[in-house]
Structure formats: structure tokens, C-alpha cells
Design a protein around this motif. Structure first.
Motif, PDB file in Angstrom:
ATOM      1  N   VAL B 111       0.831  -1.211   0.000  1.00 21.64           N
ATOM      2  CA  VAL B 111       0.000   0.000   0.000  1.00 21.64           C
ATOM      3  C   VAL B 111       0.864   1.259   0.000  1.00 21.64           C
ATOM      4  O   VAL B 111       0.774   2.097  -0.905  1.00 21.64           O
ATOM      5  CB  VAL B 111      -0.947  -0.004   1.217  1.00 21.64           C
ATOM      6  N   LEU B 112       1.699   1.374   1.032  1.00 19.96           N
ATOM      7  CA  LEU B 112       2.498   2.601   1.147  1.00 19.96           C
ATOM      8  C   LEU B 112       3.710   2.584   0.222  1.00 19.96           C
ATOM      9  O   LEU B 112       4.241   3.629  -0.135  1.00 19.96           O
ATOM     10  CB  LEU B 112       2.958   2.785   2.596  1.00 19.96           C
ATOM     11  N   GLY B 113       4.119   1.410  -0.192  1.00 25.11           N
ATOM     12  CA  GLY B 113       5.269   1.336  -1.084  1.00 25.11           C
ATOM     13  C   GLY B 113       4.864   1.408  -2.543  1.00 25.11           C
ATOM     14  O   GLY B 113       5.016   2.440  -3.188  1.00 25.11           O
ATOM     15  N   VAL B 114       4.322   0.295  -3.041  1.00 26.68           N
ATOM     16  CA  VAL B 114       3.969   0.226  -4.469  1.00 26.68           C
ATOM     17  C   VAL B 114       2.860   1.214  -4.805  1.00 26.68           C
ATOM     18  O   VAL B 114       2.950   1.994  -5.757  1.00 26.68           O
ATOM     19  CB  VAL B 114       3.538  -1.214  -4.846  1.00 26.68           C
ATOM     20  N   GLY B 115       1.820   1.193  -3.966  1.00 19.99           N
ATOM     21  CA  GLY B 115       0.646   2.013  -4.276  1.00 19.99           C
ATOM     22  C   GLY B 115       0.949   3.491  -4.343  1.00 19.99           C
ATOM     23  O   GLY B 115       0.493   4.190  -5.248  1.00 19.99           O
ATOM     24  N   SER B 116       1.719   3.976  -3.379  1.00 19.98           N
ATOM     25  CA  SER B 116       1.937   5.424  -3.363  1.00 19.98           C
ATOM     26  C   SER B 116       3.107   5.842  -4.240  1.00 19.98           C
ATOM     27  O   SER B 116       3.202   6.998  -4.648  1.00 19.98           O
ATOM     28  CB  SER B 116       2.162   5.909  -1.929  1.00 19.98           C
ATOM     29  N   ASN B 117       3.980   4.904  -4.549  1.00 20.19           N
ATOM     30  CA  ASN B 117       5.134   5.288  -5.372  1.00 20.19           C
ATOM     31  C   ASN B 117       4.877   5.160  -6.869  1.00 20.19           C
ATOM     32  O   ASN B 117       5.578   5.760  -7.659  1.00 20.19           O
ATOM     33  CB  ASN B 117       6.335   4.408  -5.019  1.00 20.19           C
ATOM     34  N   MET B 118       3.887   4.350  -7.217  1.00 22.15           N
ATOM     35  CA  MET B 118       3.690   3.978  -8.613  1.00 22.15           C
ATOM     36  C   MET B 118       3.586   5.203  -9.534  1.00 22.15           C
ATOM     37  O   MET B 118       4.202   5.243 -10.588  1.00 22.15           O
ATOM     38  CB  MET B 118       2.426   3.154  -8.737  1.00 22.15           C
ATOM     39  N   PHE B 119       2.813   6.198  -9.115  1.00 21.24           N
ATOM     40  CA  PHE B 119       2.587   7.354  -9.993  1.00 21.24           C
ATOM     41  C   PHE B 119       3.408   8.566  -9.564  1.00 21.24           C
ATOM     42  O   PHE B 119       3.028   9.696  -9.806  1.00 21.24           O
ATOM     43  CB  PHE B 119       1.099   7.688 -10.037  1.00 21.24           C
ATOM     44  N   LYS B 120       4.520   8.274  -8.895  1.00 18.55           N
ATOM     45  CA  LYS B 120       5.370   9.368  -8.425  1.00 18.55           C
ATOM     46  C   LYS B 120       5.859  10.198  -9.612  1.00 18.55           C
ATOM     47  O   LYS B 120       5.833  11.423  -9.586  1.00 18.55           O
ATOM     48  CB  LYS B 120       6.579   8.765  -7.723  1.00 18.55           C
ATOM     49  N   LEU B 121       6.319   9.521 -10.657  1.00 22.52           N
ATOM     50  CA  LEU B 121       6.800  10.228 -11.847  1.00 22.52           C
ATOM     51  C   LEU B 121       5.683  10.413 -12.869  1.00 22.52           C
ATOM     52  O   LEU B 121       5.500  11.483 -13.436  1.00 22.52           O
ATOM     53  CB  LEU B 121       7.924   9.422 -12.502  1.00 22.52           C
ATOM     54  N   ALA B 122       4.915   9.331 -13.062  1.00 23.59           N
ATOM     55  CA  ALA B 122       3.898   9.368 -14.116  1.00 23.59           C
ATOM     56  C   ALA B 122       2.703  10.208 -13.702  1.00 23.59           C
ATOM     57  O   ALA B 122       1.928  10.639 -14.560  1.00 23.59           O
ATOM     58  CB  ALA B 122       3.445   7.957 -14.441  1.00 23.59           C
ATOM     59  N   GLY B 123       2.558  10.451 -12.408  1.00 23.19           N
ATOM     60  CA  GLY B 123       1.421  11.236 -11.933  1.00 23.19           C
ATOM     61  C   GLY B 123       1.356  12.608 -12.577  1.00 23.19           C
ATOM     62  O   GLY B 123       0.291  13.066 -12.982  1.00 23.19           O
ATOM     63  N   SER B 124       2.528  13.248 -12.716  1.00 21.37           N
ATOM     64  CA  SER B 124       2.519  14.591 -13.301  1.00 21.37           C
ATOM     65  C   SER B 124       2.142  14.532 -14.778  1.00 21.37           C
ATOM     66  O   SER B 124       1.488  15.449 -15.293  1.00 21.37           O
ATOM     67  CB  SER B 124       3.872  15.263 -13.114  1.00 21.37           C
ATOM     68  N   VAL B 125       2.541  13.436 -15.441  1.00 22.21           N
ATOM     69  CA  VAL B 125       2.144  13.277 -16.848  1.00 22.21           C
ATOM     70  C   VAL B 125       0.627  13.224 -16.962  1.00 22.21           C
ATOM     71  O   VAL B 125       0.009  13.896 -17.803  1.00 22.21           O
ATOM     72  CB  VAL B 125       2.754  11.989 -17.451  1.00 22.21           C
ATOM     73  N   ILE B 126       0.015  12.401 -16.075  1.00 22.23           N
ATOM     74  CA  ILE B 126      -1.440  12.254 -16.117  1.00 22.23           C
ATOM     75  C   ILE B 126      -2.118  13.576 -15.771  1.00 22.23           C
ATOM     76  O   ILE B 126      -3.026  14.037 -16.464  1.00 22.23           O
ATOM     77  CB  ILE B 126      -1.883  11.130 -15.153  1.00 22.23           C
ATOM     78  N   LEU B 127      -1.633  14.214 -14.695  1.00 25.40           N
ATOM     79  CA  LEU B 127      -2.261  15.461 -14.246  1.00 25.40           C
ATOM     80  C   LEU B 127      -2.226  16.526 -15.331  1.00 25.40           C
ATOM     81  O   LEU B 127      -3.255  17.103 -15.692  1.00 25.40           O
ATOM     82  CB  LEU B 127      -1.548  15.982 -12.991  1.00 25.40           C
ATOM     83  N   PHE B 128      -1.034  16.775 -15.868  1.00 27.30           N
ATOM     84  CA  PHE B 128      -0.936  17.861 -16.847  1.00 27.30           C
ATOM     85  C   PHE B 128      -1.560  17.473 -18.183  1.00 27.30           C
ATOM     86  O   PHE B 128      -2.064  18.333 -18.900  1.00 27.30           O
ATOM     87  CB  PHE B 128       0.524  18.291 -17.018  1.00 27.30           C
ATOM     88  N   GLY B 129      -1.537  16.171 -18.493  1.00 28.93           N
ATOM     89  CA  GLY B 129      -2.213  15.711 -19.709  1.00 28.93           C
ATOM     90  C   GLY B 129      -3.703  15.964 -19.632  1.00 28.93           C
ATOM     91  O   GLY B 129      -4.298  16.570 -20.532  1.00 28.93           O
ATOM     92  N   VAL B 130      -4.311  15.533 -18.512  1.00 32.04           N
ATOM     93  CA  VAL B 130      -5.755  15.723 -18.350  1.00 32.04           C
ATOM     94  C   VAL B 130      -6.070  17.221 -18.273  1.00 32.04           C
ATOM     95  O   VAL B 130      -7.015  17.713 -18.889  1.00 32.04           O
ATOM     96  CB  VAL B 130      -6.258  14.982 -17.088  1.00 32.04           C
ATOM     97  N   GLY B 131      -5.238  17.941 -17.542  1.00 36.70           N
ATOM     98  CA  GLY B 131      -5.460  19.382 -17.384  1.00 36.70           C
ATOM     99  C   GLY B 131      -5.413  20.113 -18.715  1.00 36.70           C
ATOM    100  O   GLY B 131      -6.337  20.869 -19.054  1.00 36.70           O
ATOM    101  N   SER B 132      -4.368  19.855 -19.498  1.00 42.11           N
ATOM    102  CA  SER B 132      -4.255  20.577 -20.777  1.00 42.11           C
ATOM    103  C   SER B 132      -5.353  20.144 -21.744  1.00 42.11           C
ATOM    104  O   SER B 132      -5.873  20.969 -22.497  1.00 42.11           O
ATOM    105  CB  SER B 132      -2.873  20.386 -21.385  1.00 42.11           C
ATOM    106  N   ALA B 133      -5.729  18.840 -21.687  1.00 42.86           N
ATOM    107  CA  ALA B 133      -6.824  18.380 -22.549  1.00 42.86           C
ATOM    108  C   ALA B 133      -8.108  19.134 -22.215  1.00 42.86           C
ATOM    109  O   ALA B 133      -8.856  19.548 -23.103  1.00 42.86           O
ATOM    110  CB  ALA B 133      -7.042  16.880 -22.378  1.00 42.86           C
ATOM    111  N   PHE B 134      -8.331  19.338 -20.915  1.00 43.72           N
ATOM    112  CA  PHE B 134      -9.530  20.077 -20.487  1.00 43.72           C
ATOM    113  C   PHE B 134      -9.525  21.495 -21.052  1.00 43.72           C
ATOM    114  O   PHE B 134     -10.526  21.965 -21.593  1.00 43.72           O
ATOM    115  CB  PHE B 134      -9.588  20.113 -18.958  1.00 43.72           C
TER     116      PHE B 134
END
Lengths: 133, 151
Positions: B111-134
Motif C-alpha cells: 500500500v504505502l510502497g507500491v501504491g503510493s510510489n507507482m505514480f510518483k513520476l507518471a502522476g505529473s504526466v497524467i495530471l498535466f495531460g488531463v489538465g491541458s486536454a480540459f
């Protein structure tokens, strides 16, 4: 090394230079007049290098391939041809598509003799073209 | 030694960065990855009921999956070391970023390892991708309702 490059790349460049348009029209129920007219319409658009038209009953499926460097005009060419053919034959259900899938499948359908199967395939392709997901 | 002197010595001793060579490597490897993607697109179009429009989603999923497998086997790291941005900019880089971060967090638990680390780098890609698409969609909506362009 250089010779090898020429050997491999030479034919590619030569193929790239060919300006030939290949236009094939098929369909058991197509009469000669329509055949020529549709071929002319496709031939008149310079962006198209390959056109395939399948005519069956009241359905007409035209698959075009636009030249690589003019790919950004694809939609415009598609729309223009669609309008042109629709105006000429209001009684036909026309679909002009620049999709590669349509090109591939219509090429296979060119030699199809069975009218029933052709109708079914054209209908399936038209439905597929509408698919969004 | 004052800071300026140190900097001079440092600059003299660092080997020059081979920008051209790096760019060439990135260009080649990135191009090869894209060519593989194009081949997969044609595969889907020819052998399955996909069109140009719909094959894109399946291709992206396949490419990300391949990158994930390669990351798990430790091969993508070698490719990244060789090609740099050429392997990071295509969508395969996204898959690599997700899986490598997940592997990194494995020791800290699921939970605290894999779950929270998984989108550490890719999270910003998703956030800004969705944001700019909006925002792009918003701009287009305004333009369409003003009658400048059509959908």
C-alpha cells in the motif's frame, strides 16, 4: 557499405518517385457509365494515389489513400469526394474513406464474385468506419 | 582556492558533452520505437477489426505493456542509458516510469510502497495531460459556440 545502401535504398526512392494513380472499381451491379464517371472523379483529385471503389446494390464504398506528404489534407479530400459523388448519384449510399483498413479490405473484395457476401462485407465495413472506440 | 578557480579547474577537467551524438542516438532509437508502434498499428488494422481511428488506443496499450515487461526484465534501463530521451519521450517511457517507480517502492509494502510510489513520476504526466486536454477542449467549445470553427 555504400553499395549496400544504394542497393537497399535505391528501389525505395524509385518507388517514391512513381506518380501513378491506381484506381480500381468493382461491383457486379455497376454499369459501365457509372464506373467511368466515378473513376474520373477519383482521378481528378491529385492528392489521391490509390482509389478503390466497391459498388453493390445501392451501396458504394470508396477507399482512397492520400499521398504521404499530403496526409494532413486527408479529411478534406475525403469530404470533397463524398460530396461530389453524393451530388452526382443521390440514390446511392456513398461512403468515402481514407482509412487504411478500408483500403486493405476493399483490395481483397475486388475479386469477390458472390453478390450476397459482397453486400454483407460492405455493410460491415461501413459500420466499422463509424466506430469511434 | 577561491570558487572561481575551482570552477575553472572543473570546467577544464569535465569531458565535453557529445550533444550531436546524443541527439543522433535519441533520434534513431526514438524512430525505431515509433516504427515498431506503426508496425503494431498495421498489425491490428490488417488482422483485426480496427480502423486508423481505433487502432491507436490498442497500439498505445501494447507499447506500454511491452515497455513494462522490458522494465521488469531490466532491459529498458540499458536502452535508456544508451538513447536517453529517445526512449523516454515515446509512450514507452511512460510505462517505464510507472513500473520502475513501483519496483522501487516494493520494499516498503504494497500500500504505502507500491501504491503510493507507482505514480510518483507518471502522476505529473497524467495530471498535466488531463489538465491541458480540459483547457484545449474548453477553448474549442468557446470557438465552436462563437461559430469560428466546426466540431
Amino acid at each position: 557499405m555504400k553499395k549496400l545502401a544504394v542497393l537497399f535504398l535505391g528501389p525505395l526512392f524509385l518507388i517514391g518517385c512513381s506518380n501513378e494513380q491506381t484506381i480500381e472499381i468493382s461491383g457486379v451491379s455497376a454499369d459501365e457509365e457509372k464506373r467511368v464517371e466515378i473513376e474520373d472523379i477519383i482521378r481528378n483529385s491529385e492528392e489521391v494515389y490509390s482509389g478503390t471503389a466497391i459498388m453493390v446494390d445501392k451501396e458504394l464504398l470508396v477507399a482512397i489513400q492520400v499521398k504521404p506528404w499530403l496526409g494532413f489534407k486527408e479529411r478534406k479530400v475525403e469530404k470533397r469526394l463524398q460530396k461530389e459523388i453524393e451530388e452526382k448519384y443521390p440514390d446511392l449510399k456513398v461512403l468515402v474513406s481514407s482509412d487504411y483498413k478500408m483500403h486493405w479490405e476493399t483490395q481483397k473484395l475486388l475479386d469477390e464474385e458472390d453478390d450476397k457476401k459482397l453486400t454483407k462485407e460492405v455493410k460491415k465495413l461501413k459500420d466499422l468506419a463509424k466506430e469511434e472506440t | 582556492m577561491d570558487p572561481q578557480q575551482y570552477q575553472q579547474i572543473e570546467q577544464q577537467n569535465t569531458p565535453p558533452t557529445p550533444y550531436l551524438k546524443n541527439a543522433l542516438k535519441a533520434f534513431l532509437v526514438g524512430g525505431i520505437i515509433c516504427a515498431i508502434g506503426q508496425a503494431i498499428t498495421y498489425l491490428y488494422i490488417i488482422f483485426f477489426d480496427f480502423t486508423d481511428k481505433t487502432a491507436g488506443n490498442a497500439t498505445v496499450a501494447t507499447m506500454v505493456f511491452i515497455a513494462m515487461v522490458l522494465t521488469g526484465l531490466g532491459l529498458y534501463r540499458k536502452l535508456g542509458a544508451f538513447a536517453g530521451a529517445g526512449s523516454a519521450v515515446p509512450v514507452t517511457g511512460f510505462g517505464n516510469a510507472v513500473v520502475s517507480a513501483a519496483i522501487e517502492g516494493r520494499t516498503e509494502g504494497w500500500v504505502l510502497g507500491v501504491g503510493s510510489n507507482m505514480f510518483k513520476l507518471a502522476g505529473s504526466v497524467i495530471l498535466f495531460g488531463v489538465g491541458s486536454a480540459f483547457f484545449i477542449a474548453l477553448i474549442k467549445l468557446i470557438l465552436v459556440s462563437m461559430g469560428v470553427v466546426k466540431w
